[in-house]
Design an enzyme around this catalytic site. Structure first.
Site, short mmCIF file in Angstrom:
data_model
loop_
_atom_site.label_atom_id
_atom_site.label_comp_id
_atom_site.label_asym_id
_atom_site.label_seq_id
_atom_site.Cartn_x
_atom_site.Cartn_y
_atom_site.Cartn_z
N TRP A 228 57.83 42.59 20.69
CA TRP A 228 58.11 43.74 21.54
C TRP A 228 59.51 44.32 21.33
CZ3 TRP A 228 55.02 39.73 22.85
CH2 TRP A 228 53.76 40.01 23.40
N TYR B 197 58.37 49.22 26.78
CA TYR B 197 57.35 49.39 27.82
C TYR B 197 57.21 48.16 28.70
CZ TYR B 197 53.49 46.62 25.76
OH TYR B 197 52.67 45.61 25.31
N ASP C 4 54.55 43.26 45.95
CA ASP C 4 55.56 44.12 46.57
C ASP C 4 56.82 44.09 45.71
OD1 ASP C 4 53.88 44.71 48.63
OD2 ASP C 4 54.83 43.38 50.10
N CYS D 72 50.36 44.07 24.09
CA CYS D 72 49.29 43.82 25.06
C CYS D 72 48.04 44.64 24.77
CB CYS D 72 49.78 44.06 26.49
SG CYS D 72 50.10 45.79 26.92
N GLU E 204 45.72 51.46 48.75
CA GLU E 204 47.10 51.15 49.14
C GLU E 204 47.41 51.66 50.55
OE1 GLU E 204 49.31 49.36 48.05
OE2 GLU E 204 49.28 49.19 45.87
N GLU F 233 44.05 46.40 52.57
CA GLU F 233 44.93 46.05 51.44
C GLU F 233 46.02 45.08 51.89
OE1 GLU F 233 48.72 46.39 49.38
OE2 GLU F 233 48.27 47.62 51.13
N HIS G 121 50.40 47.64 31.54
CA HIS G 121 49.96 46.40 30.91
C HIS G 121 48.45 46.51 30.72
CE1 HIS G 121 49.72 42.40 29.52
NE2 HIS G 121 49.19 41.89 30.60
N ASP H 249 43.17 37.94 29.98
CA ASP H 249 44.37 38.53 29.40
C ASP H 249 44.89 37.63 28.28
OD1 ASP H 249 46.68 39.87 28.81
OD2 ASP H 249 47.51 39.80 30.83
N ASN I 228 49.27 44.21 42.62
CA ASN I 228 49.56 44.54 44.02
C ASN I 228 50.78 43.81 44.59
OD1 ASN I 228 48.89 46.12 46.23
ND2 ASN I 228 47.70 44.51 47.21
#
Length: 713
Positions: free
Chosen positions: A248, A543, A412, A283, A467, A472, A347, A370, A410
């Site tokens: 990367w 990125y 925070d 990725c 959201e 959520e 990603h 992944d 998701n």
């Protein structure tokens, strides 16, 4: 005493069987000299056996089909199967079992129908026909079928764990060999064309090499849960001799820049030829190869792009950023020295479809896997399969890697500032609950837009509730409660007075070479004068969120009257940023402000991608099959510098094999143009994908569709 039957010929009718098995696109099947059977488990196929010297006798001759898989076939483990032909057997016995029955008997020729168990291991099997006589002391005679036989998953069979009830979607998720991968920051992402090429001749052999290099037992290769987890491990090279080396940092000497690949085929061919990892991937390249492998094996698969993706390094379900007393961001995590949280502009991973008998009812369907090496799972760099339903509902106790995936979409975003008075040493100054997982995209089935993004499909609601809704927050808090570390972090909150509002204005599309401005809107909603200290900066980043160069910075302090507004603007010219751009041309705009009177601290950032030209592929709307057709590719050099070490990469299943075309140096502002002939081999709508790379400019892409007509048109 008569001798054993002598087998003269065994025929598996590779081309004829491939039609009903939906494997007729595989090059291995279409090979004119040595076609290889590619079949799906749980579905009948035809075999013919011819004997010489004498005919079969019902009461005396014994004929067995022996199928073997792997280096040490074992009947108990299901990697060796022996089927004794019974003239009285006329139909399937059970989908869990292998089956062979007579279709026709004519003298010395048997025509059989055979089916592999719907749970058998997938990969290359071998067939042996054994003949013997009842009550005979002669040893059995054997005949080895000359070619390997590939048996794949069968998503069209309701008893297979990868069965997809919406059968029409399998045209996309198993049979489509060209697709798109959405890359780029939120607000400026674009669909990049990718040739999956799962039917190319090198793909299945490369997959077998991958499995044989892994630690996955042969007996487990029929379980899609274990198979896809193995794929997520083996496509990266971090723990083993996997397929791709990740890089990367923008330095791709000794390999191919990730942005230069047009698809998976060249990568898998190199891996198969050299028996070692290929340089280099990122990725979205990992995901493209994963999807190719899954579709080739018969596992429904799609590429997933998460715009603004969290890498939670310490399982807190938060991304934590830290600032010193001067509001400068620290380039390390002071509370987690072994790793640092990060936010990737985007990603990319893959979803695979399967039942999940290891989980409660309702958690089958799409599962995330992944192959990008980020965090270790069970001792290896692997991730998934993670049920999307479990991710959405915060079920962190379910297999596999649910917590990591919840954070990815998701978490925070929490900002902390040094505070000598705090027991922690830091005080939370801001928490953004909406920044991570801004949009989750995949390609819409049955559509391919070569000139835009009309084929984009948003699936954010499949990964999380909308959201800001109670659902959520409920499911995220449910996941937080199951983690001591997450509980500790999320229980802390800031209580500073906030009576000044800030808005960092998002940028519209910026073409490379144009100037732009960072704009900060400030509103004092209090009844008192406020003193505002600001820091605004622009920089180039990779990125993955890693900072590359500071382009421009501006600091200031001013007073803002009660109930009034102020607009701050920092202009960045092309001369200031062009020589500081790194791969993919992504820039980060960052602003932080402190209110002197109240201690309020605010910070925000915006990432965007400077737009590059696309390759224009010029070709007729319709072309004739098996006829040479000239196409041209062109774009204009947008930089004020010479492009060196230039090359085009081209790929188009059934139009041309992967090709690399070297090109001369290109002066600033000059049009790049090259022509080549294609010879279409298959009628119907076909696609071609091109990339351009040079030492100074990467990630120039283009694609086109063409209608191919047969000779009778």
């Amino acid at each position: 005493m008569k001798h054993n039957l002598k087998v003269d010929l065994v025929c598996l009718f590779p081309k004829e069987n491939s039609t009903s098995h939906k494997t007729d696109k595989f090059d291995l099947v279409r090979d004119e000299e040595n076609p290889i059977a590619v079949l799906r488990r749980g579905l009948k196929f035809t075999i013919a056996i011819r004997f010489s010297e004498r005919n079969y006798e019902d009461e005396r001759d014994i004929v067995k089909l022996i199928f073997s898989f792997g280096p040490n076939p074992n009947a108990i483990k299901g990697t060796k199967v022996t089927i004794r032909l019974d003239p009285k057997s006329t139909d399937f016995e059970h989908h869990n079992n292998w089956y062979a029955g007579f279709l026709e008997r004519s003298g010395d020729l048997f025509t059989l129908e055979v089916s592999a168990s719907v749970h058998c291991p997938v990969g290359n099997w071998f067939l042996q026909v054994e003949t013997s006589r009842v009550y005979s002391t002669l040893p059995p005679s054997t005949f080895d079928y000359e070619s390997e036989i590939y048996i794949l998953f069968n998503p069209w069979n309701q008893h297979d764990l990868v069965y997809m009830p919406q059968g029409e979607l399998l045209d996309e998720y198993v049979l489509s060999d060209v697709g798109k991968i959405w890359i780029g920051p939120w607000g400026s992402c674009r669909g990049r064309e990718w040739v999956f090429g799962q039917f190319y001749g090198c793909v299945l052999p490369a997959i077998m090499l991958m499995f044989n290099s892994s630690e996955l037992p042969t007996a487990s290769r029929g379980d899609p849960i274990k198979v896809t987890r193995c794929i997520s491990k083996m496509v990266n090279s971090n723990d083993d001799n996997g397929i791709l080396v990740g890089r990367w940092d923008g330095d791709y000497d000794g390999g191919t820049a990730p942005s230069s690949w047009t698809g998976s085929v060249e990568i898998l061919q190199k891996y198969l030829d050299k028996h070692r990892s290929v340089n280099y991937g990122q990725c979205w390249v990992f995901s493209g190869v994963v999807t190719t492998i899954c579709r080739a094996l018969g596992i429904p698969s799609r590429v997933i792009s998460n715009l603004v993706s969290a890498h939670d390094a310490n399982a807190t379900l938060s991304v934590d950023k830290y600032y010193d007393l001067s509001n400068e961001e620290l380039n390390f995590d002071p509370l987690n020295p072994t790793g640092e949280d990060s936010v990737w502009n985007y990603h990319v991973w893959s979803d695979v479809w399967m039942a999940r008998p290891d989980l409660p009812i309702g958690y089958g369907g799409w599962q995330a896997i992944d192959a990008t090496p980020q965090e270790i799972s069970s001792g290896f760099y692997q991730c998934g399969p993670a049920s999307l339903e479990a991710i959405k509902k915060g079920q962190v106790g379910f297999n596999y890697d649910i917590g990591f995936m919840i954070a990815s979409v998701n978490a925070d975003l929490m900002r902390w500032k040094i505070d000598p008075m705090s027991d922690l040493g830091f005080t939370q100054i801001h928490c953004n609950k909406y920044h991570i997982g801004r949009m989750i995209l995949t390609k819409q089935p049955h559509i391919f837009d070569a000139n835009g993004d009309k084929d984009r499909q948003e699936i954010t609601n499949q990964y999380k509730a909308k959201e800001g809704t109670p659902a959520e927050r409920y499911f995220l808090n449910k996941a937080v409660r199951c983690s001591r570390f997450a509980n500790n972090v999320h229980s802390l909150s800031h209580s500073n007075s906030e009576d000044v509002e800030f808005e960092l204005q998002e940028l519209e599309k910026i073409n490379i070479g144009e100037s732009f401005a960072l704009i900060l809107n400030i509103k004092n909603v209090s009844d008192q004068v406020r003193t505002v200290k600001t820091l605004m900066s622009a920089g180039s980043i990779f990125y993955t969120g890693v900072r590359a160069h500071v382009i421009k910075k501006s600091e200031g302090e001013f007073r803002i009257k009660p109930k009034s507004t102020e607009v701050l603007r920092m202009v960045v010219t092309s001369e200031e940023y062009l020589d500081k751009l790194v791969e993919y041309c992504i820039l980060k705009l960052y602003a932080v402000a402190t209110i002197v009177e109240t201690g309020q601290v605010w910070a925000d950032e915006d990432d965007f991608q400077v737009q590059k030209p696309k390759i224009n592929i010029n070709l007729p709307d319709g072309v004739q099959i098996n006829a040479a057709t000239k196409i041209t590719m062109s774009f204009r050099n947008p930089l004020q510098q010479v492009l060196t070490k230039c090359k085009f990469n081209l790929s188009g299943p059934t139009l041309l094999r992967n090709q690399i075309l070297h090109y001369r140096n290109v002066k600033p502002g000059v049009m790049v143009k090259i022509a080549i002939n294609i010879i279409p081999l298959v009628p119907g709508e076909q696609k071609i994908v091109a990339t351009f790379s040079s030492k100074e400019l990467l990630d120039i892409t283009g694609s086109a569709k063409v209608k191919v007509f047969d000779e009778n048109y």
